[in-house]
Design a protein around this motif. Sequence first.
Motif, short mmCIF file in Angstrom:
data_model
loop_
_atom_site.label_atom_id
_atom_site.label_comp_id
_atom_site.label_asym_id
_atom_site.label_seq_id
_atom_site.Cartn_x
_atom_site.Cartn_y
_atom_site.Cartn_z
N THR A 142 36.61 38.90 43.36
CA THR A 142 36.30 38.18 41.87
C THR A 142 35.10 37.61 41.78
O THR A 142 34.12 37.68 40.99
CB THR A 142 37.52 37.04 41.51
OG1 THR A 142 38.88 37.72 41.63
CG2 THR A 142 37.23 36.23 40.50
N ARG A 164 32.29 40.10 41.68
CA ARG A 164 32.28 40.98 40.33
C ARG A 164 31.58 39.84 39.20
O ARG A 164 30.85 40.66 38.42
CB ARG A 164 33.57 41.15 39.90
CG ARG A 164 33.76 42.04 38.65
CD ARG A 164 35.17 42.56 38.33
NE ARG A 164 35.75 41.68 37.11
CZ ARG A 164 36.89 41.34 37.00
NH1 ARG A 164 37.82 41.53 37.71
NH2 ARG A 164 37.13 40.27 35.92
N HIS A 165 31.89 38.62 39.23
CA HIS A 165 31.29 37.65 38.44
C HIS A 165 29.97 36.84 38.79
O HIS A 165 29.43 36.10 38.23
CB HIS A 165 32.29 36.56 38.10
CG HIS A 165 33.43 36.92 37.39
ND1 HIS A 165 33.36 37.33 36.04
CD2 HIS A 165 34.61 37.48 37.73
CE1 HIS A 165 34.38 37.72 35.33
NE2 HIS A 165 35.37 37.93 36.78
N TYR A 215 41.10 35.02 34.21
CA TYR A 215 42.45 34.86 34.49
C TYR A 215 43.19 33.86 33.58
O TYR A 215 42.69 32.84 33.02
CB TYR A 215 42.48 34.13 35.84
CG TYR A 215 42.06 35.14 36.84
CD1 TYR A 215 42.83 36.63 37.21
CD2 TYR A 215 40.68 35.03 37.56
CE1 TYR A 215 42.23 37.21 38.21
CE2 TYR A 215 40.43 35.81 38.68
CZ TYR A 215 41.00 37.15 38.82
OH TYR A 215 40.72 37.89 39.64
N TRP A 246 36.53 33.39 34.95
CA TRP A 246 36.79 34.56 35.46
C TRP A 246 37.77 35.29 34.58
O TRP A 246 38.02 36.65 35.17
CB TRP A 246 37.41 34.37 36.87
CG TRP A 246 36.20 33.65 37.87
CD1 TRP A 246 34.72 33.90 37.70
CD2 TRP A 246 36.60 33.00 39.16
NE1 TRP A 246 34.21 33.28 38.85
CE2 TRP A 246 35.16 32.55 39.48
CE3 TRP A 246 37.54 32.45 39.46
CZ2 TRP A 246 35.19 31.64 40.58
CZ3 TRP A 246 37.64 31.45 40.58
CH2 TRP A 246 36.29 31.32 41.23
#
Length: 106
Positions: free
Chosen positions: A79, A82-83, A37, A35
Motif C-alpha cells: 500500500t 503503491r501510494h 480503503y 489510500w
Amino acid sequence: MVHVLSIWFLVVALSGAGLVNAIGTNGTRSEFARWGYPRWWGIVTGALEILGAVLIALPVSRIVGVALGAVIIAAAVFTVLRHRDHAHLAPLSVFVTLIAVDAISS
C-alpha cells in the motif's frame, strides 16, 4: 535470547499497531481514506493485527501468527509503495525485520 526478545517485541508492536488502527484516530482514518480503503478497514486491520499478536504469543500457534503478521505487513508495504508514501517504510521495516527473525528462528 534474541529470538525470544524478537517474539515479544513483535507481539507488543503488533498489539500497539492493532490498537491504533482499531481505535481509529483522525490521522489513521484519514490515511486509510487517502489510500482508498473504506472507513471500517482500520478496524479490520487492527483486529487482524491483534489476532496475529495473540497467535504469536502462544507457542502452539506462533507459526500461524507469524504468517498472518507477514501477510498484514506485506499488504501495508504494498500500500505505501503503491501510494509513494515512503514515510511509513521505516516503521514497516522494523516489522519486516522482526517477522524475518521469528520466521528464521522458528
